[in-house]
Scaffold this motif. Structure first.
Motif, PDB file in Angstrom:
ATOM      1  N   ASN A 476       0.841  -1.199   0.000  1.00 22.18           N
ATOM      2  CA  ASN A 476       0.000   0.000   0.000  1.00 22.18           C
ATOM      3  C   ASN A 476       0.877   1.251   0.000  1.00 22.18           C
ATOM      4  N   VAL A 477       0.600   2.137  -0.943  1.00 20.32           N
ATOM      5  CA  VAL A 477       1.287   3.425  -1.011  1.00 20.32           C
ATOM      6  C   VAL A 477       0.235   4.517  -0.851  1.00 20.32           C
ATOM      7  N   TYR A 478       0.465   5.418   0.108  1.00 19.59           N
ATOM      8  CA  TYR A 478      -0.485   6.497   0.358  1.00 19.59           C
ATOM      9  C   TYR A 478       0.016   7.761  -0.326  1.00 19.59           C
ATOM     10  N   PRO A 479      -0.713   8.252  -1.322  1.00 21.47           N
ATOM     11  CA  PRO A 479      -0.233   9.413  -2.093  1.00 21.47           C
ATOM     12  C   PRO A 479       0.158  10.605  -1.240  1.00 21.47           C
ATOM     13  N   ARG A 480      -0.608  10.878  -0.187  1.00 15.82           N
ATOM     14  CA  ARG A 480      -0.297  12.063   0.619  1.00 15.82           C
ATOM     15  C   ARG A 480       1.098  11.975   1.215  1.00 15.82           C
ATOM     16  N   GLU A 481       1.519  10.799   1.653  1.00 16.34           N
ATOM     17  CA  GLU A 481       2.843  10.650   2.254  1.00 16.34           C
ATOM     18  C   GLU A 481       3.936  10.996   1.256  1.00 16.34           C
ATOM     19  N   VAL A 482       3.768  10.536   0.017  1.00 16.84           N
ATOM     20  CA  VAL A 482       4.765  10.827  -1.023  1.00 16.84           C
ATOM     21  C   VAL A 482       4.735  12.313  -1.375  1.00 16.84           C
ATOM     22  N   GLU A 483       3.540  12.874  -1.437  1.00 19.34           N
ATOM     23  CA  GLU A 483       3.418  14.302  -1.757  1.00 19.34           C
ATOM     24  C   GLU A 483       4.109  15.165  -0.710  1.00 19.34           C
ATOM     25  N   GLU A 484       3.996  14.793   0.559  1.00 16.42           N
ATOM     26  CA  GLU A 484       4.632  15.564   1.619  1.00 16.42           C
ATOM     27  C   GLU A 484       6.151  15.595   1.430  1.00 16.42           C
ATOM     28  N   VAL A 485       6.732  14.465   1.041  1.00 13.46           N
ATOM     29  CA  VAL A 485       8.179  14.412   0.809  1.00 13.46           C
ATOM     30  C   VAL A 485       8.554  15.306  -0.368  1.00 13.46           C
ATOM     31  N   LEU A 486       7.762  15.276  -1.423  1.00 15.45           N
ATOM     32  CA  LEU A 486       8.047  16.111  -2.589  1.00 15.45           C
ATOM     33  C   LEU A 486       7.930  17.592  -2.246  1.00 15.45           C
ATOM     34  N   TYR A 487       6.939  17.950  -1.434  1.00 17.98           N
ATOM     35  CA  TYR A 487       6.772  19.351  -1.051  1.00 17.98           C
ATOM     36  C   TYR A 487       7.976  19.872  -0.263  1.00 17.98           C
ATOM     37  N   GLU A 488       8.691  18.987   0.402  1.00 19.37           N
ATOM     38  CA  GLU A 488       9.847  19.417   1.184  1.00 19.37           C
ATOM     39  C   GLU A 488      11.025  19.816   0.311  1.00 19.37           C
ATOM     40  N   HIS A 489      11.014  19.402  -0.966  1.00 19.16           N
ATOM     41  CA  HIS A 489      12.113  19.765  -1.864  1.00 19.16           C
ATOM     42  C   HIS A 489      12.027  21.260  -2.187  1.00 19.16           C
ATOM     43  N   PRO A 490      13.124  21.983  -2.106  1.00 13.79           N
ATOM     44  CA  PRO A 490      13.057  23.442  -2.297  1.00 13.79           C
ATOM     45  C   PRO A 490      12.592  23.881  -3.688  1.00 13.79           C
ATOM     46  N   ALA A 491      12.689  23.005  -4.684  1.00 17.18           N
ATOM     47  CA  ALA A 491      12.293  23.392  -6.042  1.00 17.18           C
ATOM     48  C   ALA A 491      10.811  23.159  -6.321  1.00 17.18           C
ATOM     49  N   VAL A 492      10.134  22.405  -5.443  1.00 17.46           N
ATOM     50  CA  VAL A 492       8.760  21.966  -5.730  1.00 17.46           C
ATOM     51  C   VAL A 492       7.759  22.954  -5.148  1.00 17.46           C
ATOM     52  N   ARG A 493       6.892  23.454  -6.024  1.00 21.32           N
ATOM     53  CA  ARG A 493       5.818  24.339  -5.585  1.00 21.32           C
ATOM     54  C   ARG A 493       4.555  23.547  -5.280  1.00 21.32           C
ATOM     55  N   GLU A 494       4.170  22.630  -6.181  1.00 25.48           N
ATOM     56  CA  GLU A 494       3.000  21.784  -5.981  1.00 25.48           C
ATOM     57  C   GLU A 494       3.328  20.375  -6.452  1.00 25.48           C
ATOM     58  N   ALA A 495       2.654  19.403  -5.842  1.00 23.01           N
ATOM     59  CA  ALA A 495       2.868  18.001  -6.210  1.00 23.01           C
ATOM     60  C   ALA A 495       1.583  17.218  -6.045  1.00 23.01           C
ATOM     61  N   ALA A 496       1.369  16.278  -6.934  1.00 21.75           N
ATOM     62  CA  ALA A 496       0.239  15.355  -6.824  1.00 21.75           C
ATOM     63  C   ALA A 496       0.713  13.980  -7.250  1.00 21.75           C
ATOM     64  N   VAL A 497       0.284  12.966  -6.516  1.00 24.26           N
ATOM     65  CA  VAL A 497       0.738  11.589  -6.756  1.00 24.26           C
ATOM     66  C   VAL A 497      -0.467  10.703  -7.007  1.00 24.26           C
ATOM     67  N   VAL A 498      -0.390   9.877  -8.052  1.00 20.84           N
ATOM     68  CA  VAL A 498      -1.462   8.943  -8.386  1.00 20.84           C
ATOM     69  C   VAL A 498      -0.850   7.591  -8.727  1.00 20.84           C
ATOM     70  N   GLY A 499      -1.693   6.580  -8.762  1.00 20.03           N
ATOM     71  CA  GLY A 499      -1.282   5.263  -9.204  1.00 20.03           C
ATOM     72  C   GLY A 499      -1.708   5.029 -10.642  1.00 20.03           C
ATOM     73  N   VAL A 500      -0.774   4.655 -11.488  1.00 20.59           N
ATOM     74  CA  VAL A 500      -1.092   4.375 -12.889  1.00 20.59           C
ATOM     75  C   VAL A 500      -0.844   2.888 -13.160  1.00 20.59           C
ATOM     76  N   LYS A 501      -1.533   2.373 -14.144  1.00 18.56           N
ATOM     77  CA  LYS A 501      -1.446   0.949 -14.447  1.00 18.56           C
ATOM     78  C   LYS A 501      -0.024   0.553 -14.843  1.00 18.56           C
ATOM     79  N   ASP A 502       0.380  -0.627 -14.357  1.00 21.03           N
ATOM     80  CA  ASP A 502       1.718  -1.122 -14.626  1.00 21.03           C
ATOM     81  C   ASP A 502       1.625  -2.636 -14.818  1.00 21.03           C
ATOM     82  N   ALA A 503       2.162  -3.132 -15.917  1.00 18.29           N
ATOM     83  CA  ALA A 503       2.020  -4.548 -16.245  1.00 18.29           C
ATOM     84  C   ALA A 503       2.684  -5.439 -15.218  1.00 18.29           C
ATOM     85  N   TYR A 504       3.748  -4.977 -14.595  1.00 21.84           N
ATOM     86  CA  TYR A 504       4.484  -5.815 -13.646  1.00 21.84           C
ATOM     87  C   TYR A 504       3.987  -5.631 -12.214  1.00 21.84           C
ATOM     88  N   ARG A 505       3.845  -4.387 -11.754  1.00 22.03           N
ATOM     89  CA  ARG A 505       3.503  -4.109 -10.359  1.00 22.03           C
ATOM     90  C   ARG A 505       2.000  -3.955 -10.120  1.00 22.03           C
TER      91      ARG A 505
END
Length: 568
Positions: A476-505
């Motif tokens: 289980n991956v929670y998008p908000r947790e990943v978004e919070e890490v991205l927001y901490e990067h000094p270059a990132v103004r906004e971030a959104a994380v989604v799950g996209v289809k993947d043949a392997y995973r």
């Protein structure tokens, strides 16, 4: 009951500020009575400010009474649905209180709706009248068809059309039609035919006092507020007068340091959204405050308004505060009048909170709500113990728990489960959808569909929507947790994380990134940043850089739109 005697299952009560009682007294009245009380006590106090024009409480109540009488003259009665499709303007306030005054049920409608969305909501609610803007009439006329009786909305008998010039001071009201013509607006509005009425003329002709309509606040509906449709087609949430009054009183109790009558509310949130409706329109009237109306959120206009009109309460969404943080004038403009900001509709990143508080000197707290709860259920104490990253604690008279989504049993503190809530602000159900109502309301508890945790102090943290959880390779991956890490990067103004289809995973993590002005960062650099802070299975495999992200009218990033774009 003394606070020390409260059940241990409500650990949050230990952290309530002393000024906030765990239980409140609610007036046994409908929403219109809040306005009548304010006008009786403070008739000459300004109630509204719109683009240079002030309206006193005495005048606002008179306009509301004329609107109520006008609607009644059209045959609209208690229980009928009246749609309002307007931006933030005085007519939106007048139409809302006017319809409620005769016992009608308001259906707030997004002015950005296209024909398909508009037709669905009007048909589903069975609205018999709509109040709208001249700029929006062409869209509505296409939905109705050339002849209302032959169109798809036979119940929509009456269309009341206003213009922004109706609320503007002189000479702006005289110049506005010239501006419309210059911009190419040529609406052929058939006033006097096909059930179409001019707002100003209709109110001017309304004679006498509106009829007195008895209300049962606990049973009579005030609002059909349509959800965003994250779980299928939008549903009409049935909110009673008592639901809305209770949530307004709860909000006022939470803001205990502000002084009644001196509050100045900056209304950049749309009033047709339940967040703006409660924490701006209803709350300002309850406190006989001044509602400063902006027809839409524009950072330039917001900063100018704060500087000139000195509002002290500014509810908003994280994207609004992000935009102001990065505005070129933010550091030089005097924004010190801002005292209280309640952020809702989406997670509030720590960096955004800290930067905005530094700019204004005010308090920006994260809260939580949903349409089905009028909407606010949780908030961090404004002047008490704040826990960054949490939505705070339940409002007075509001119970909350985290339960196993499968069994409904409470889970231990710190474990993830579904957030459920109970309180006087919780809806009666979904309009004409008993099966979906039964799924959402079980034993008086509203099942929110949000995954959350509660710590030992009773502070709640939203992990994500149940339906937004990404299952990548069985994890289980929670998008908000990943978004919070991205927001901490000094270059990132906004971030959104989604799950996209993947043949392997099965699914893989994709991040959409908006960079701060003047900054550059590569995909490998972001990947390295995330790998230092997240387990490998949570790290985005895909990155897409964009100029902006799709958002709702209240600034909530629409992950669903991003997924639709991926799948198209």
């Amino acid at each position: 009951m003394e606070r020390s005697e409260q059940p241990q299952r409500r650990p949050w009560l230990r952290h309530y500020p002393a000024e906030v009682p765990p239980e409140l007294d609610y007036p046994d009245c409908g929403i219109p009575q809040l306005l009548r009380d304010a006008a009786a006590k403070h008739p000459d106090r300004p109630a509204l400010y719109f683009l240079g024009k002030k309206t006193a409480y005495r005048r606002l109540l008179a306009d509301v009474n004329r609107m109520a009488a006008a609607l009644s003259s059209l045959g609209i009665a208690k229980g009928d649905r009246v749609a309002i499709m307007l931006p933030n303007c005085p007519q939106a306030v007048t139409a809302y209180f006017g319809a409620l005054s005769i016992g009608a049920i308001v259906v707030q409608t997004n002015p950005l709706y296209m024909e398909r969305e508009l037709e669905y909501q009007l048909a589903d609610s069975g609205a018999s009248a709509i109040v709208t803007l001249d700029l929006l009439y062409p869209r509505l006329s296409r939905v109705r068809g050339e002849r209302p009786e032959s169109g798809p909305l036979p119940e929509l008998k009456h269309v009341i059309v206003t213009s922004l010039k109706d609320a503007l001071p002189f000479p702006k009201n005289a110049l506005y039609p010239l501006k419309q013509r210059k911009e190419g607006f040529r609406a052929d509005i058939p006033y006097g035919r096909m059930g179409v009425y001019a707002y100003r003329r209709l109110l001017a002709g309304a004679a006498g006092e509106p009829p007195e309509v008895p209300l049962d606040p606990a049973a009579d509906l005030a609002l059909l507020q349509y959800t965003g449709g994250t779980t299928g087609r939008p549903k009409g949430v049935m909110l009673t007068h008592r639901n809305l009054v209770a949530n307004t009183v709860q909000t006022a109790a939470w803001c205990y340091r502000t002084v009644g009558g001196s509050e100045r509310f900056l209304a950049a949130l749309p009033l047709f959204h339940v967040f703006g409706l409660t924490v701006l329109m209803n709350y300002s009237v309850l406190r006989a405050g001044l509602l400063i109306l902006l027809p839409r959120f524009e950072p330039d206009a917001v900063i100018k308004t704060i500087r000139q009109k000195r509002p002290n309460i500014f509810p908003g969404a994280p994207t609004m505060y992000v935009a102001l943080n990065h505005h070129q004038d933010a550091r030089t403009a005097d924004l010190s009048s801002i005292e209280v900001c309640i952020s809702g509709s989406a997670p509030l990143p720590l960096d955004v909170q800290e930067r905005f508080e530094k700019l204004t000197g005010g308090r920006l707290i994260e809260g939580y709500g949903l349409t089905e709860a009028s909407p606010v259920t949780h908030a961090n104490p404004i002047w008490g113990l704040r826990k960054i990253g949490t939505i705070g604690v339940p409002f007075p008279d509001t119970d909350a728990a985290v339960v196993d989504p499968a069994t409904g049993e409470p889970v231990p503190a710190g474990e993830i489960g579904e957030l459920v809530v109970k309180g006087p602000q919780v809806m009666q159900g979904y309009w004409q959808r008993p099966e979906e109502t039964a799924l959402a309301l079980k034993g008086g508890w509203l099942h929110t569909g949000d995954l959350a945790t509660m710590d030992a102090d009773g502070y709640f943290t939203i992990i994500d929507r149940i339906k937004d959880v990404i299952i990548a390779g069985g994890f289980n991956v929670y998008p908000r947790e990943v978004e919070e890490v991205l927001y901490e990067h000094p270059a990132v103004r906004e971030a959104a994380v989604v799950g996209v289809k993947d043949a392997y995973r099965g699914e893989t993590v994709k991040a959409f990134i908006v960079l701060r002005d003047g900054w550059q960062v590569s995909r490998p650099q972001l990947d390295r940043w995330c790998r230092e802070r997240l387990a490998a299975y949570k790290v985005p495999h895909l990155y897409e850089f964009r100029d902006s992200l799709p958002t709702s009218m209240v600034g909530k990033v629409l992950r669903r739109k991003l997924l639709e774009e991926e799948e198209s």
